[in-house]
Design a protein around this motif. Structure first.
Motif, PDB file in Angstrom:
ATOM      1  N   LEU A 188      41.436  90.627  48.450  1.00  0.00           N
ATOM      2  CA  LEU A 188      41.349  89.205  48.801  1.00  0.00           C
ATOM      3  C   LEU A 188      40.711  88.409  47.673  1.00  0.00           C
ATOM      4  CD1 LEU A 188      41.517  86.968  51.116  1.00  0.00           C
ATOM      5  CD2 LEU A 188      39.130  87.576  51.591  1.00  0.00           C
TER       6      LEU A 188
ATOM      7  N   ASP B 164      42.949  88.243  44.508  1.00  0.00           N
ATOM      8  CA  ASP B 164      44.070  87.320  44.669  1.00  0.00           C
ATOM      9  C   ASP B 164      43.620  85.869  44.638  1.00  0.00           C
ATOM     10  OD1 ASP B 164      45.727  89.481  44.881  1.00  0.00           O
ATOM     11  OD2 ASP B 164      45.942  89.376  47.069  1.00  0.00           O
TER      12      ASP B 164
ATOM     13  N   SER C  22      45.471  85.647  63.519  1.00  0.00           N
ATOM     14  CA  SER C  22      46.404  85.606  62.400  1.00  0.00           C
ATOM     15  C   SER C  22      47.229  84.329  62.426  1.00  0.00           C
ATOM     16  CB  SER C  22      47.331  86.827  62.439  1.00  0.00           C
ATOM     17  OG  SER C  22      46.593  88.024  62.265  1.00  0.00           O
TER      18      SER C  22
ATOM     19  N   ASP D  27      45.892  80.678  56.005  1.00  0.00           N
ATOM     20  CA  ASP D  27      46.114  81.560  54.850  1.00  0.00           C
ATOM     21  C   ASP D  27      45.373  82.863  55.127  1.00  0.00           C
ATOM     22  OD1 ASP D  27      46.509  82.774  52.445  1.00  0.00           O
ATOM     23  OD2 ASP D  27      45.393  81.331  51.235  1.00  0.00           O
ATOM     24  N   SER D  28      45.984  83.696  55.984  1.00  0.00           N
ATOM     25  CA  SER D  28      45.261  84.880  56.451  1.00  0.00           C
ATOM     26  C   SER D  28      46.051  86.148  56.205  1.00  0.00           C
ATOM     27  CB  SER D  28      44.938  84.762  57.947  1.00  0.00           C
ATOM     28  OG  SER D  28      46.130  84.800  58.720  1.00  0.00           O
ATOM     29  N   ARG D  29      45.315  87.238  56.159  1.00  0.00           N
ATOM     30  CA  ARG D  29      45.884  88.585  56.105  1.00  0.00           C
ATOM     31  C   ARG D  29      45.088  89.445  57.079  1.00  0.00           C
ATOM     32  NH1 ARG D  29      44.772  89.947  49.912  1.00  0.00           N
ATOM     33  NH2 ARG D  29      45.432  87.772  49.735  1.00  0.00           N
TER      34      ARG D  29
ATOM     35  N   ALA E 248      39.976  96.064  51.025  1.00  0.00           N
ATOM     36  CA  ALA E 248      40.695  94.869  51.472  1.00  0.00           C
ATOM     37  C   ALA E 248      40.003  93.595  50.992  1.00  0.00           C
ATOM     38  CB  ALA E 248      40.807  94.875  52.993  1.00  0.00           C
TER      39      ALA E 248
ATOM     40  N   LEU F  37      40.526  87.016  55.322  1.00  0.00           N
ATOM     41  CA  LEU F  37      40.807  88.395  55.714  1.00  0.00           C
ATOM     42  C   LEU F  37      40.277  88.607  57.123  1.00  0.00           C
ATOM     43  CD1 LEU F  37      41.581  91.400  55.238  1.00  0.00           C
ATOM     44  CD2 LEU F  37      39.294  91.690  54.213  1.00  0.00           C
TER      45      LEU F  37
END
Length: 351
Positions: free
Chosen positions: A322, A325, A289, A294-296, A318, A270
Motif C-alpha cells: 500500500l 503504491d 470495500s 480507493d480500497s484494497r 500488505a 487497506l
C-alpha cells in the motif's frame, strides 16, 4: 477502576485519582521507546522503536501512527511495528485512559474525542501526513480522522474497524453490554476471584482466531499488562465510557455517521478482516470495500480480531505494498507543490 473501586464511581473521582508510580508504566521492549506528550487537558503516551542502524538526522523513512482498539494499548502494535521498521518511522499512540495515557481532563471517551486527540497530536508533532493504521475502535477513530482531516493522512490501514454493524454478531454482544449501566460492576463482582491469567485468557480467546498462536512469553507479558492496568483507578471508567462511545457512534446520522465518513476518505485504504473475528463480522468486509473509494482488501480466513498480532508478517507485506503504491503519487504531489512555491512571486504569496 481497580478491584477496590467498583465501576460506577463518579467519573471525576476516576480522573483525579493518581495511581502509584509503580503502576504507571507498561513493559518497554529492548528496542522500544516510550514517551509522553502533554497537550492542554491531555497527556498522550507514544511507543516507538530505537533503530540502532539509522541516524535520526538522515532518517528519510515516512512517518506512521498506529491506533489501538477498545481495551488495548500501543503494545498491540509491537509485532507489526517491528516488521515495518525498515519501511516507516512509526509510533503507536495510547488513547486517553488506555495503556500509559492518563484519562482526559474532559472525561470524554467518544469516538470523536479520541479522534480529536489523534488530530491534536498530529497537528502538534509536525510529522503529518502519516500512514495511519487503526484496529477496532482505533479503526473507527482513524476513519474519522482521515475523513475530516485528509491533509494528515497519506494512507489508511484498518484492521477489523469498529464501523456500525447493526445488529452486531452474537459473539460481540457481551462486549457491547459493557455500555449498559451496572453491567461492568456486575462483571467485577462475578469475576472478583479470577486470577489475571484467567481474565487474560478470556480476552485473548475473544480476540484471537486461534489463541494457541500466543506464545508462553507473549501470554506472560499480556498477563502482566492486564494485572497492571486493572489496578489503575480509571481502568473500568475508560472501558465503559469508550464502549458507550462506540455504541453512540453507531447511532449517529448525517455527516457524522461513520459509514458516511468512510465514503469521504480520500487516502488509499487497506482493509484487513479475519474470518474468525468474534467482534466484527467478516461479512462487513464487503460493505467496507464498497464504502472506501480507493480500497484494497486483505482477507485472512484464520485470523480473529487482531490480525496484526496474529499474522504480523502477512499484514506488514500488505501495508508495505500500500505504501509503495502510494509513494509515487505523494512524490508527484509534493513536487507539484514545490514547483508552485518556486514560481510564487512577491505579488503572489503562498497560501
Amino acid at each position: 477502576m481497580s478491584s477496590t473501586e467498583q465501576p460506577g464511581a463518579p467519573a471525576s473521582a476516576a480522573r483525579t485519582a493518581a495511581p502509584s508510580a509503580s503502576l504507571t508504566r507498561s513493559r518497554v521492549g529492548r528496542r522500544e521507546t516510550l514517551r509522553t506528550v502533554s497537550l492542554p487537558g491531555l497527556t498522550l503516551a507514544l511507543r516507538g522503536r530505537r533503530e540502532d542502524s539509522v541516524d535520526p538526522a538522515q532518517d528519510t523513512r515516512p512517518r506512521a501512527l498506529y491506533v489501538h482498539g477498545l481495551g488495548g494499548s500501543s503494545l498491540n502494535w509491537s509485532a507489526l511495528m517491528h516488521q515495518l521498521a525498515p519501511d516507516v518511522r512509526g509510533e503507536a499512540i495510547d488513547l486517553p485512559g488506555f495503556g500509559d495515557s492518563p484519562p482526559p481532563d474532559s472525561g470524554d471517551y467518544s469516538v470523536s474525542a479520541h479522534a480529536r486527540a489523534v488530530i491534536r497530536y498530529l497537528d502538534s508533532c509536525g510529522h503529518a501526513p502519516v500512514h495511519l493504521l487503526g484496529n477496532s475502535l482505533g479503526g473507527a477513530v482513524a476513519t474519522r480522522v482521515a475523513a475530516v482531516r485528509p491533509d494528515l493522512v497519506r494512507t489508511l490501514t484498518l484492521v477489523s474497524p469498529a464501523l456500525p454493524e447493526i445488529p452486531p454478531q452474537r459473539t460481540a454482544w457481551p462486549t457491547a453490554m459493557l455500555a449498559v449501566p451496572g453491567i461492568a460492576a456486575l462483571f467485577c463482582r462475578l469475576t472478583k476471584d479470577w486470577p489475571p491469567e484467567r481474565r487474560t485468557g478470556g480476552v485473548l480467546g475473544l480476540c484471537y482466531g486461534d489463541p494457541a498462536r500466543v506464545t508462553p512469553e507473549d501470554f506472560a507479558v499480556a498477563v502482566e499488562e492486564y494485572a497492571r492496568r486493572e489496578k489503575l483507578p480509571y481502568f473500568w471508567d475508560a472501558m465503559v465510557r469508550s464502549t458507550r462511545g462506540i455504541v453512540d457512534a453507531y447511532t449517529l446520522g448525517g455527516q457524522h455517521a461513520l459509514w458516511r465518513q468512510a465514503e469521504r476518505v480520500l487516502a488509499p485504504t487497506l482493509l484487513v478482516y479475519g474470518g474468525r473475528d468474534q467482534l466484527v463480522a467478516f461479512r462487513m468486509a464487503r460493505r467496507a470495500s464498497a464504502a472506501f473509494r480507493d480500497s484494497r482488501l486483505l482477507a485472512l480466513p484464520d485470523a480473529g480480531h487482531v490480525a496484526m498480532m496474529e499474522y504480523p508478517e502477512i499484514v506488514a507485506g500488505a501495508v508495505r505494498e500500500l505504501i509503495d503504491d502510494a509513494e509515487p503519487a505523494t512524490r508527484r504531489l509534493n513536487d507539484s507543490s514545490a514547483g508552485d512555491r518556486t514560481h510564487a512571486g512577491p505579488g503572489n504569496p503562498e497560501r
